[in-house]
Design a protein around this motif. Structure first.
Motif, PDB file in Angstrom:
ATOM      1  N   SER A 295       7.296  36.590 -20.892  1.00 44.95           N
ATOM      2  CA  SER A 295       7.047  36.061 -19.554  1.00 44.95           C
ATOM      3  C   SER A 295       8.202  35.159 -19.157  1.00 44.95           C
ATOM      4  CB  SER A 295       5.720  35.315 -19.507  1.00 44.95           C
ATOM      5  OG  SER A 295       5.413  34.948 -18.181  1.00 44.95           O
ATOM      6  N   SER A 296       7.965  34.307 -18.209  1.00 46.59           N
ATOM      7  CA  SER A 296       9.031  33.396 -17.782  1.00 46.59           C
ATOM      8  C   SER A 296       8.769  31.991 -18.272  1.00 46.59           C
ATOM      9  CB  SER A 296       9.117  33.392 -16.252  1.00 46.59           C
ATOM     10  OG  SER A 296       7.886  32.959 -15.706  1.00 46.59           O
ATOM     11  N   VAL A 297       7.814  31.865 -19.177  1.00 46.59           N
ATOM     12  CA  VAL A 297       7.415  30.534 -19.640  1.00 46.59           C
ATOM     13  C   VAL A 297       8.544  29.820 -20.361  1.00 46.59           C
ATOM     14  CG1 VAL A 297       5.903  29.293 -21.232  1.00 46.59           C
ATOM     15  CG2 VAL A 297       4.976  31.109 -19.789  1.00 46.59           C
ATOM     16  N   GLU A 298       9.157  30.533 -21.328  1.00 50.76           N
ATOM     17  CA  GLU A 298      10.123  29.870 -22.188  1.00 50.76           C
ATOM     18  C   GLU A 298      11.348  29.344 -21.445  1.00 50.76           C
ATOM     19  OE1 GLU A 298       8.698  32.708 -22.713  1.00 50.76           O
ATOM     20  OE2 GLU A 298       7.656  32.690 -24.635  1.00 50.76           O
ATOM     21  N   PRO A 299      12.079  30.234 -20.730  1.00 53.27           N
ATOM     22  CA  PRO A 299      13.294  29.710 -20.079  1.00 53.27           C
ATOM     23  C   PRO A 299      13.003  28.652 -19.027  1.00 53.27           C
ATOM     24  CG  PRO A 299      12.853  31.996 -19.415  1.00 53.27           C
ATOM     25  CD  PRO A 299      11.947  31.695 -20.554  1.00 53.27           C
ATOM     26  N   SER A 300      11.931  28.844 -18.240  1.00 54.89           N
ATOM     27  CA  SER A 300      11.642  27.859 -17.199  1.00 54.89           C
ATOM     28  C   SER A 300      11.191  26.541 -17.809  1.00 54.89           C
ATOM     29  CB  SER A 300      10.571  28.400 -16.249  1.00 54.89           C
ATOM     30  OG  SER A 300       9.357  28.620 -16.936  1.00 54.89           O
ATOM     31  N   SER A 301      10.457  26.613 -18.923  1.00 52.74           N
ATOM     32  CA  SER A 301       9.990  25.384 -19.566  1.00 52.74           C
ATOM     33  C   SER A 301      11.154  24.598 -20.152  1.00 52.74           C
ATOM     34  CB  SER A 301       8.976  25.725 -20.672  1.00 52.74           C
ATOM     35  OG  SER A 301       7.842  26.369 -20.142  1.00 52.74           O
ATOM     36  N   ILE A 302      12.068  25.294 -20.819  1.00 48.69           N
ATOM     37  CA  ILE A 302      13.244  24.623 -21.374  1.00 48.69           C
ATOM     38  C   ILE A 302      14.076  24.017 -20.248  1.00 48.69           C
ATOM     39  CG2 ILE A 302      15.419  24.966 -22.599  1.00 48.69           C
ATOM     40  CD1 ILE A 302      13.107  25.013 -24.482  1.00 48.69           C
ATOM     41  N   SER A 303      14.210  24.784 -19.156  1.00 48.67           N
ATOM     42  CA  SER A 303      14.996  24.293 -18.019  1.00 48.67           C
ATOM     43  C   SER A 303      14.363  23.035 -17.423  1.00 48.67           C
ATOM     44  CB  SER A 303      15.092  25.387 -16.946  1.00 48.67           C
ATOM     45  OG  SER A 303      15.831  24.945 -15.845  1.00 48.67           O
ATOM     46  N   GLN A 304      13.041  23.029 -17.298  1.00 46.85           N
ATOM     47  CA  GLN A 304      12.345  21.836 -16.784  1.00 46.85           C
ATOM     48  C   GLN A 304      12.547  20.648 -17.709  1.00 46.85           C
ATOM     49  OE1 GLN A 304       8.285  22.307 -14.886  1.00 46.85           O
ATOM     50  NE2 GLN A 304       8.510  24.350 -15.758  1.00 46.85           N
ATOM     51  N   ALA A 305      12.426  20.900 -19.012  1.00 50.27           N
ATOM     52  CA  ALA A 305      12.616  19.815 -19.981  1.00 50.27           C
ATOM     53  C   ALA A 305      14.022  19.245 -19.882  1.00 50.27           C
ATOM     54  CB  ALA A 305      12.347  20.332 -21.397  1.00 50.27           C
ATOM     55  N   ARG A 306      15.005  20.121 -19.731  1.00 54.46           N
ATOM     56  CA  ARG A 306      16.395  19.673 -19.635  1.00 54.46           C
ATOM     57  C   ARG A 306      16.592  18.813 -18.382  1.00 54.46           C
ATOM     58  NH1 ARG A 306      18.390  24.238 -19.956  1.00 54.46           N
ATOM     59  NH2 ARG A 306      19.023  24.257 -22.143  1.00 54.46           N
ATOM     60  N   SER A 307      16.005  19.240 -17.276  1.00 57.96           N
ATOM     61  CA  SER A 307      16.134  18.481 -16.026  1.00 57.96           C
ATOM     62  C   SER A 307      15.465  17.114 -16.136  1.00 57.96           C
ATOM     63  CB  SER A 307      15.515  19.275 -14.873  1.00 57.96           C
ATOM     64  OG  SER A 307      16.211  20.482 -14.664  1.00 57.96           O
ATOM     65  N   LEU A 360       3.316  21.431 -19.557  1.00 59.38           N
ATOM     66  CA  LEU A 360       4.692  21.710 -20.006  1.00 59.38           C
ATOM     67  C   LEU A 360       4.847  21.376 -21.477  1.00 59.38           C
ATOM     68  CD1 LEU A 360       7.643  22.440 -19.456  1.00 59.38           C
ATOM     69  CD2 LEU A 360       8.009  20.093 -18.650  1.00 59.38           C
ATOM     70  N   GLN A 361       4.242  20.298 -21.913  1.00 59.54           N
ATOM     71  CA  GLN A 361       4.286  19.897 -23.321  1.00 59.54           C
ATOM     72  C   GLN A 361       3.699  20.991 -24.213  1.00 59.54           C
ATOM     73  OE1 GLN A 361       1.419  16.878 -24.432  1.00 59.54           O
ATOM     74  NE2 GLN A 361       2.889  15.889 -25.789  1.00 59.54           N
ATOM     75  N   ASN A 362       2.572  21.547 -23.801  1.00 59.69           N
ATOM     76  CA  ASN A 362       1.919  22.594 -24.597  1.00 59.69           C
ATOM     77  C   ASN A 362       2.797  23.841 -24.707  1.00 59.69           C
ATOM     78  OD1 ASN A 362      -0.319  20.953 -24.944  1.00 59.69           O
ATOM     79  ND2 ASN A 362      -1.403  21.789 -23.159  1.00 59.69           N
ATOM     80  N   LYS A 363       3.441  24.202 -23.580  1.00 61.15           N
ATOM     81  CA  LYS A 363       4.323  25.377 -23.597  1.00 61.15           C
ATOM     82  C   LYS A 363       5.505  25.152 -24.537  1.00 61.15           C
ATOM     83  CE  LYS A 363       3.249  26.733 -18.831  1.00 61.15           C
ATOM     84  NZ  LYS A 363       3.785  26.837 -17.442  1.00 61.15           N
ATOM     85  N   LEU A 364       6.083  23.969 -24.464  1.00 59.55           N
ATOM     86  CA  LEU A 364       7.254  23.683 -25.293  1.00 59.55           C
ATOM     87  C   LEU A 364       6.889  23.627 -26.775  1.00 59.55           C
ATOM     88  CD1 LEU A 364       8.943  20.958 -23.055  1.00 59.55           C
ATOM     89  CD2 LEU A 364       9.795  23.255 -23.502  1.00 59.55           C
ATOM     90  N   MET A 365       5.719  23.135 -27.073  1.00 63.57           N
ATOM     91  CA  MET A 365       5.291  23.084 -28.476  1.00 63.57           C
ATOM     92  C   MET A 365       5.116  24.487 -29.043  1.00 63.57           C
ATOM     93  SD  MET A 365       2.625  19.862 -28.348  1.00 63.57           S
ATOM     94  CE  MET A 365       2.216  19.934 -30.084  1.00 63.57           C
ATOM     95  N   LEU A 366       4.743  25.434 -28.169  1.00 63.51           N
ATOM     96  CA  LEU A 366       4.573  26.815 -28.616  1.00 63.51           C
ATOM     97  C   LEU A 366       5.903  27.511 -28.895  1.00 63.51           C
ATOM     98  CD1 LEU A 366       1.718  28.040 -26.246  1.00 63.51           C
ATOM     99  CD2 LEU A 366       1.575  27.705 -28.709  1.00 63.51           C
TER     100      LEU A 366
END
Length: 619
Positions: A295-307, A360-366
């Motif tokens: 899905s688009s979860v991983e790249p968008s989540s990392i991008s949000q975390a970086r921002s 977002l935290q839950n997605k990143l932990m996964l």
């Protein structure tokens, strides 16, 4: 006539015009008729010389059309020396003129520039078609004009159309290497197939490319064919990102040219990029499968975390609800990069609630254990959020047990590691703003420890006060907190009926006047100021030690004096009122080198300050 003919007889342009007029005249008379000199002058010479003069004047002011240049000087185009001679004849035909005919060099230069445009027409057509496919709506007017070079519309343009701006575009197009052109042609073909627009739906910006590639590598496993697909797609995306992902819809030719320089660098390192792009376009179905599987979860989540790690601002403040949850007092604003330098009032930030941050935290932990690229950003975000939540929970605990210092408390926590001040803490009830400049995560840890200490000390204080003052046991911690917050409003003349009802358990017929009187007496102790000099008449307040004095010390330190000198200067001036910066500067200038006196007064200032603040603490 003969004198003029003598001057212009060597002109190719005049001979062409003479021949044209002669043929036109011949077609109108019998074949055997012989022309007299007068007839030649009237019907051939005068029209020809008029046309010649008209051509000269239009050349001189560059108003001649490019089509006319081609038709009138066809045989001379590309021959600079002959063109110069031709234009010199034109100038001489008007008679002797003092000075140099500057227009000649300018006209020849523009004509030569016009002829060189043919070399970049195909390149211009490729780029113009590509920018249309990428929906770039900026200034591409000159490029668009160049694509019409071979059309009649272009030939109607005047010679003065050959401007410096046009030549800059032409030079930019000429400088594009063949490898970059091949890549742009392939990118255009991919765009026509919808590949570039599709890519933008699965990869929002170039920061997501490394994360997507990590996930694609996971899908590829050890399959050699899929591994090659990942490598080709990675290289193709890295090269095309400057034009496909980085350019905004308002980008013009200048921005596009800047993006091409990045593609040029990539082509120098890898000449097979056009082929890799073509293969990636052909592998669209496989890339789509990779995207769908993750899905688009991983790249968008990392991008949000970086921002957030770069531009996020966590805010913890008093909730509106009395019995509040952590969700009610913790939030985040995310600024754009360009907004870091603007004032808070001008900033338009994206807002996150705690529930969104938890999601977002839950997605990143996964995904943090699955991807290498972006793992550091994910872990930093998780660590920051954990510490912020800890501070928020401590804050709620302090509110729940009625710590009055935190009634109107607020903290702004800046995640940007480049900022000097990382945390702003405002104690509204005391009018204090505290700024913290230590390393970010270290500051958050320290913050938690301070709040834990406040919590423990307040609990001890409450226990002692309940033992000392029996009536406090008639109220819960929440009720005490409410009373404290409402009693603070009594000074403004506001007494809520609920306060009278609650305090009636202590005095059944209590009135507003009783509350105001009691509060006034309570605020008189301890004293609002203490005498700092035995026998002196002047005094300082708690506010002086918290706000103005630190500012004075900072000001002197910025002027080059040691903090100890600033503190000694303050101590020496405490008997004066009001204290001014000039008084402190005078002391520093006169006594700054007296180490013994400075050390003595500086130490005395610290002792007096600590003693004063201890006496002023109510809780």
């Amino acid at each position: 006539m003969m004198q003029k003919l003598y001057v212009v007889e060597g002109s190719h342009c005049f001979r062409k015009l003479w021949k044209m007029r002669a043929e036109q005249t011949k077609a109108t008379i019998p074949e055997a008729q012989v022309f007299a000199v007068e007839d030649v002058q009237e019907k051939i010479y005068k029209p020809a010389i008029a046309d010649f003069q008209k051509t000269y004047l239009s050349l001189k002011d560059f108003s001649i059309t490019l089509g006319t240049v081609q038709s009138q000087f066809e045989k001379l185009l590309g021959e600079k020396d002959q063109l110069l001679e031709e234009f010199k004849i034109m100038e001489d035909s008007e008679g002797p003129r003092g000075g140099k005919a500057c227009w000649i060099a300018g006209a020849v230069e523009r004509i030569e520039n016009y002829l060189t445009l043919s070399k970049v027409v195909n390149t211009a057509k490729v780029i113009d078609a590509l920018r249309q496919m990428l929906r770039l709506e900026g200034d591409f007017q000159i490029l668009s004009d160049l694509t019409k070079y071979e059309e009649q519309e272009f030939k109607k343009k005047r010679l003065d159309f050959m401007t410096q701006d046009l030549m800059k575009v032409k030079e930019s197009l000429s400088d594009i290497p063949q490898g970059v052109l091949d890549f742009l042609r392939e990118l255009l073909e991919c765009a026509k197939k919808g590949f570039t627009s599709w890519i933008k739906t699965i990869i929002k910006d170039k920061t997501e490319i490394p994360v997507f590639m990590e996930l694609a590598s996971i899908s590829a496993g050890e399959n050699d064919m899929d591994i090659n697909r990942v490598k080709f797609f990675r290289d193709a995306m890295a090269a095309s990102a400057p034009t496909v992902l980085d350019l905004s819809p308002t980008a013009g030719f200048d921005q596009f040219s800047a993006a091409l320089s990045l593609i040029r660098e990539a082509i120098v390192k890898d000449s097979k990029l056009p082929k890799k792009l073509k293969v990636s376009c052909d592998n669209r179905e496989w890339i789509q499968m990779v995207h769908d599987s993750h899905s688009s979860v991983e790249p968008s989540s990392i991008s949000q975390a970086r921002s957030i790690n770069s531009n996020g601002i966590f805010t913890i403040l008093a909730p509106v609800k009395f019995k509040a949850m952590l969700e009610d007092c913790v939030s985040l604003r995310l600024l754009n990069d360009s907004e870091e330098s603007t004032s808070p009032a001008d900033q338009k930030a994206k807002k996150y609630s705690l529930s969104q941050l938890t999601e977002l935290q839950n997605k990143l932990m996964l995904i943090a254990t699955k991807v290498e690229q972006g793992r550091e950003e994910a872990n930093r975000f998780l660590e920051i959020l954990e510490k912020v939540e800890r501070i928020g929970k401590l804050y709620l605990e302090l509110l729940s047990i009625g710590n009055i210092l935190f009634i109107d408390w607020k903290a702004d926590i800046y995640c940007n590691p480049q900022r000097r001040v990382k945390v702003y803490t405002e104690f509204g009830i005391a009018g204090i703003l505290v700024q913290s400049t230590r390393p970010f995560l270290e500051e958050l840890d320290s913050f938690s420890k301070v709040m834990e200490h406040c919590l423990a000390e307040w609990k001890k204080y409450l226990e002692t006060q309940r033992d000392t003052y029996y009536h406090l046991n008639l109220f819960t911690a929440h009720q005490l907190f409410y009373l404290c917050s409402q009693l603070a409003r009594v000074q403004k003349g506001i007494v809520e009926p609920q306060v009278l009802i609650m305090l009636s358990v202590i005095k059944h017929d209590i009135k507003e006047g009783d509350i105001k009187k009691a509060l006034g007496e309570a605020l008189m102790t301890p004293l609002d100021s203490v005498n700092t000099w035995a026998g002196g008449e002047k005094s300082v307040t708690w506010h002086d030690y918290i706000i103005p004095f630190p500012q004075f010390i900072k000001s002197l330190a910025e002027s080059g004096y040691d903090e100890s000198v600033a503190k000694a200067a303050l101590q020496s001036c405490l008997s004066s009122s009001p204290i001014t910066e000039q008084m402190l500067m005078d002391f520093a200038f006169e006594q700054g080198d007296n180490k013994e006196l400075v050390e003595k007064l500086s130490k005395f200032y610290e002792e007096m300050r600590e003693t004063f603040l201890q006496k002023r603490r109510k809780f």
